[in-house]
Design a protein around this motif. Structure first.
Motif, PDB file in Angstrom:
ATOM      1  N   GLY A 183       0.821  -1.211   0.000  1.00 15.14           N
ATOM      2  CA  GLY A 183       0.000   0.000   0.000  1.00 15.14           C
ATOM      3  C   GLY A 183       0.851   1.255   0.000  1.00 15.14           C
ATOM      4  N   ARG A 184       1.953   1.227   0.752  1.00 15.35           N
ATOM      5  CA  ARG A 184       2.846   2.394   0.807  1.00 15.35           C
ATOM      6  C   ARG A 184       3.522   2.647  -0.533  1.00 15.35           C
ATOM      7  NH1 ARG A 184       5.488   3.757   6.362  1.00 15.35           N
ATOM      8  NH2 ARG A 184       3.680   3.531   7.686  1.00 15.35           N
ATOM      9  N   LYS A 185       3.838   1.566  -1.236  1.00 16.46           N
ATOM     10  CA  LYS A 185       4.429   1.739  -2.571  1.00 16.46           C
ATOM     11  C   LYS A 185       3.471   2.502  -3.473  1.00 16.46           C
ATOM     12  CE  LYS A 185       7.224  -2.471  -2.316  1.00 16.46           C
ATOM     13  NZ  LYS A 185       7.348  -3.876  -2.778  1.00 16.46           N
ATOM     14  N   ALA A 186       2.185   2.178  -3.357  1.00 16.34           N
ATOM     15  CA  ALA A 186       1.182   2.896  -4.157  1.00 16.34           C
ATOM     16  C   ALA A 186       1.097   4.355  -3.732  1.00 16.34           C
ATOM     17  CB  ALA A 186      -0.181   2.213  -4.018  1.00 16.34           C
ATOM     18  N   LEU A 187       1.068   4.598  -2.430  1.00 14.70           N
ATOM     19  CA  LEU A 187       0.964   5.968  -1.930  1.00 14.70           C
ATOM     20  C   LEU A 187       2.192   6.797  -2.287  1.00 14.70           C
ATOM     21  CD1 LEU A 187      -0.588   5.349   1.604  1.00 14.70           C
ATOM     22  CD2 LEU A 187      -1.744   6.242  -0.420  1.00 14.70           C
ATOM     23  N   MET A 188       3.379   6.171  -2.295  1.00 13.82           N
ATOM     24  CA  MET A 188       4.601   6.906  -2.631  1.00 13.82           C
ATOM     25  C   MET A 188       4.670   7.245  -4.109  1.00 13.82           C
ATOM     26  SD  MET A 188       5.931   7.546   0.195  1.00 13.82           S
ATOM     27  CE  MET A 188       7.531   8.235  -0.274  1.00 13.82           C
ATOM     28  N   MET A 189       3.828   6.602  -4.914  1.00 13.00           N
ATOM     29  CA  MET A 189       3.726   6.990  -6.320  1.00 13.00           C
ATOM     30  C   MET A 189       3.021   8.336  -6.449  1.00 13.00           C
ATOM     31  SD  MET A 189       2.722   3.190  -7.774  1.00 13.00           S
ATOM     32  CE  MET A 189       2.599   3.593  -9.505  1.00 13.00           C
ATOM     33  N   LEU A 190       2.299   8.707  -5.415  1.00 11.95           N
ATOM     34  CA  LEU A 190       1.642  10.019  -5.338  1.00 11.95           C
ATOM     35  C   LEU A 190       2.112  10.701  -4.059  1.00 11.95           C
ATOM     36  CD1 LEU A 190      -1.939   8.783  -6.305  1.00 11.95           C
ATOM     37  CD2 LEU A 190      -0.412  10.093  -7.774  1.00 11.95           C
ATOM     38  N   GLN A 191       3.431  10.841  -3.928  1.00 12.51           N
ATOM     39  CA  GLN A 191       4.031  11.264  -2.668  1.00 12.51           C
ATOM     40  C   GLN A 191       3.505  12.618  -2.188  1.00 12.51           C
ATOM     41  OE1 GLN A 191       8.289  11.087  -2.637  1.00 12.51           O
ATOM     42  NE2 GLN A 191       8.491  11.948  -0.590  1.00 12.51           N
ATOM     43  N   GLY A 192       3.422  13.586  -3.091  1.00 12.73           N
ATOM     44  CA  GLY A 192       2.966  14.926  -2.702  1.00 12.73           C
ATOM     45  C   GLY A 192       1.559  14.915  -2.152  1.00 12.73           C
ATOM     46  N   GLU A 193       0.646  14.243  -2.862  1.00 10.52           N
ATOM     47  CA  GLU A 193      -0.754  14.179  -2.425  1.00 10.52           C
ATOM     48  C   GLU A 193      -0.888  13.406  -1.118  1.00 10.52           C
ATOM     49  OE1 GLU A 193       0.357  13.492  -5.448  1.00 10.52           O
ATOM     50  OE2 GLU A 193      -1.035  14.145  -7.026  1.00 10.52           O
ATOM     51  N   THR A 194      -0.076  12.331  -0.981  1.00  9.14           N
ATOM     52  CA  THR A 194      -0.130  11.523   0.238  1.00  9.14           C
ATOM     53  C   THR A 194       0.329  12.329   1.449  1.00  9.14           C
ATOM     54  OG1 THR A 194       0.238   9.468  -0.973  1.00  9.14           O
ATOM     55  CG2 THR A 194       0.766   9.450   1.366  1.00  9.14           C
ATOM     56  N   GLU A 195       1.420  13.064   1.307  1.00 11.29           N
ATOM     57  CA  GLU A 195       1.942  13.839   2.435  1.00 11.29           C
ATOM     58  C   GLU A 195       0.966  14.942   2.837  1.00 11.29           C
ATOM     59  OE1 GLU A 195       5.864  15.160   1.487  1.00 11.29           O
ATOM     60  OE2 GLU A 195       6.753  13.166   1.783  1.00 11.29           O
ATOM     61  N   LEU A 196       0.312  15.553   1.866  1.00 14.50           N
ATOM     62  CA  LEU A 196      -0.682  16.581   2.192  1.00 14.50           C
ATOM     63  C   LEU A 196      -1.858  15.970   2.957  1.00 14.50           C
ATOM     64  CD1 LEU A 196      -0.762  18.723  -1.092  1.00 14.50           C
ATOM     65  CD2 LEU A 196       0.062  19.444   1.163  1.00 14.50           C
ATOM     66  N   ALA A 197      -2.272  14.762   2.557  1.00 16.53           N
ATOM     67  CA  ALA A 197      -3.392  14.091   3.230  1.00 16.53           C
ATOM     68  C   ALA A 197      -3.031  13.738   4.670  1.00 16.53           C
ATOM     69  CB  ALA A 197      -3.798  12.836   2.452  1.00 16.53           C
ATOM     70  N   ILE A 198      -1.822  13.226   4.882  1.00 18.77           N
ATOM     71  CA  ILE A 198      -1.399  12.862   6.241  1.00 18.77           C
ATOM     72  C   ILE A 198      -1.213  14.116   7.095  1.00 18.77           C
ATOM     73  CG2 ILE A 198       0.443  11.778   7.596  1.00 18.77           C
ATOM     74  CD1 ILE A 198       0.757   9.789   5.278  1.00 18.77           C
ATOM     75  N   LYS A 199      -0.703  15.186   6.501  1.00 17.38           N
ATOM     76  CA  LYS A 199      -0.619  16.465   7.212  1.00 17.38           C
ATOM     77  C   LYS A 199      -1.999  16.884   7.707  1.00 17.38           C
ATOM     78  CE  LYS A 199       3.232  19.222   5.418  1.00 17.38           C
ATOM     79  NZ  LYS A 199       3.584  20.390   4.590  1.00 17.38           N
TER      80      LYS A 199
END
Length: 352
Positions: A183-199
Motif C-alpha cells: 500500500g505504501r508503494k502505491a501511496l509513494m507513487m503520489l508522494q505529494g498528495e499523500t503527504e498533504l493528506a497525512i498532514k
C-alpha cells in the motif's frame, strides 16, 4: 432453502428452468422490480460457485453490469452497491475483474467531474473502489498505475470532512494502504498528495470537533502500524506538520473524553514498538511519569492499553538504551505486576 449450498443443490432442474423463464417477464415491469431481481440474483450467486454459474448463465450479472452505462444516477448507484455485495465472494471478484468494471468506473470518475450529479455519483464510485482496494491491498501499486484518478480523488477527499458520505471511506482507505508495504508503494507513487493528506490528519487532531479528532487518531494508528522495514517513511510522516506531535497526543489523552483518551493511547501503543517512537516518548516532558502512574486510569480499557504500551517497552530490544536501565527496570516491574495491580499502602495507627 437458498441460504446455503446444500439448499441450492435441492432445487430441481425443472424449477431452475421455470425460474429463468419467469425472470424476463418480471424484470420488464419496472426499475424497482428489475433491481429486486438483480439483488436476488446476487444473493443467490454468493452461496457457491455453482450458484453463481447458474445466475450468470441467466445473463443476470452481465445485465447488472450493463446498468453502469445508464444515464440514471440512482440506477448506477444501486448497481454499484449490488456489485460491491457480489465481491464478497471470490468468484464474484473474479467476474467483476474480468468484466473490466474498475475500468468502467475509472472512466466514469474522470468524465463526471463536471457533471451536475457528480456530488451524488462520485461518492458511490469511491466507496466501490475503496471496498475493492481494501480487499486487494497487495495489488495496490498496480491499481495506482492503472487507475491514478481513484487514488488522487481519495487523497483529496481526506481534506473534506464535510463530505460525510465518502470522507470515512477516504481516510479508512488511506489508513489501510499506509499500514502495508504494498500500500505504501502505491501511496509513494503520489508522494505529494499523500503527504498533504497525512498532514491534514495531524491538523484534524487539533480540531475542536471530537469526531474528526477521534477518526484522525485511529487512522494514524493504523498508518504507523507498518512493518518495521518501513520505519523511515513512518518517521517522515510523523514529523510532517507538528513540531512535537506526541505532546499534542498527550494533551488529548489527558482530557476527560474516554473515546479520545483511548484513541490517543492506541496511537501511543503503535509508536511504542518503534525505536524512533520511543525516542519521541523519552523527549516528551512528563510522558514517562504519566505512563507509570496507575492512578490516571480508572476504566478497564484504559488500564489494558497502558499496560500494552509498557509491555511493548519492557520487551523491546531498544527501550533500555533509549530510556536508561532504571526506567527499563520500572517497565519490567509494571509488566510483572499486571494491568490491574493496586499498590496497598499500609499505615500504623498509634493509640494515644
Amino acid at each position: 432453502l437458498m441460504n446455503n449450498s446444500s439448499g441450492f443443490l435441492l432445487i430441481s432442474s425443472n424449477l431452475r428452468e421455470g425460474f429463468s423463464i419467469d425472470l424476463e417477464g418480471v424484470m420488464g415491469k419496472s426499475d424497482t422490480v428489475r433491481f429486486r431481481v438483480y439483488e436476488l440474483g446476487v444473493k443467490i450467486s454468493s452461496i457457491s460457485r455453482e450458484a453463481f454459474e447458474f445466475i450468470n448463465n441467466l445473463g443476470l450479472i452481465t445485465k447488472l453490469i450493463g446498468e453502469l452505462e445508464s444515464d440514471d444516477v440512482l440506477l448506477k448507484l444501486n448497481c454499484m452497491e449490488l456489485l460491491q455485495l457480489l465481491m464478497e465472494s471470490p468468484h464474484g471478484v473474479d467476474f467483476v475483474e474480468s468484466a473490466d468494471v474498475l475500468q468502467k468506473l475509472h472512466h466514469s470518475l474522470i468524465s463526471t467531474q463536471d457533471d451536475p450529479f457528480a456530488t451524488v455519483l462520485i461518492p458511490g464510485i469511491l466507496k466501490f473502489f475503496g471496498h475493492y482496494c481494501l480487499q486487494h491491498v497487495s495489488n495496490a501499486p498496480c491499481l495506482c498505475s492503472q487507475y491514478p484518478n481513484f487514488f488522487k480523488t481519495i487523497l483529496s477527499l481526506v481534506h473534506m470532512p464535510e463530505e460525510d458520505t465518502v470522507w470515512g471511506v477516504a481516510v479508512d482507505t488511506l489508513g489501510i494502504l499506509g499500514s502495508t508495504s504494498d500500500g505504501r508503494k502505491a501511496l509513494m507513487m503520489l508522494q505529494g498528495e499523500t503527504e498533504l493528506a497525512i498532514k491534514k490528519l495531524w491538523v484534524f487532531i487539533n480540531q475542536s470537533k471530537s469526531d474528526l479528532r477521534l477518526r484522525a487518531l485511529l487512522v494514524l494508528s493504523t498508518i504507523f502500524s507498518c512493518p518495521n522495514e518501513e520505519e523511515s517513511i513512518s518517521y517522515e510522516w510523523y514529523k510532517l506538520t507538528l513540531s512535537n506531535p506526541l505532546s499534542t497526543v498527550m494533551s488529548i489523552v489527558k482530557q476527560p473524553f474516554f473515546d479520545l483518551h483511548c484513541a490517543g493511547l492506541r496511537l501511543i501503543l503503535t509508536l511504542s514498538s518503534r525505536e524512533w517512537g520511543q525516542r519521541e516518548m523519552q523527549k516528551c516532558p512528563g510522558f514517562v511519569e504519566y505512563l507509570l502512574d496507575r492512578k490516571t486510569e480508572t476504566e478497564k480499557n484504559g488500564k489494558e492499553l497502558k499496560f500494552d504500551i509498557i509491555s511493548n517497552l519492557a520487551n523491546s530490544s531498544s527501550a533500555e538504551s533509549v530510556f536508561g536501565s532504571l526506567l527499563f527496570l520500572k517497565f519490567k516491574e509494571y509488566e510483572r505486576e499486571g494491568a490491574f495491580f493496586v499498590r496497598v499502602e499500609t499505615s500504623v495507627a498509634l493509640e494515644d
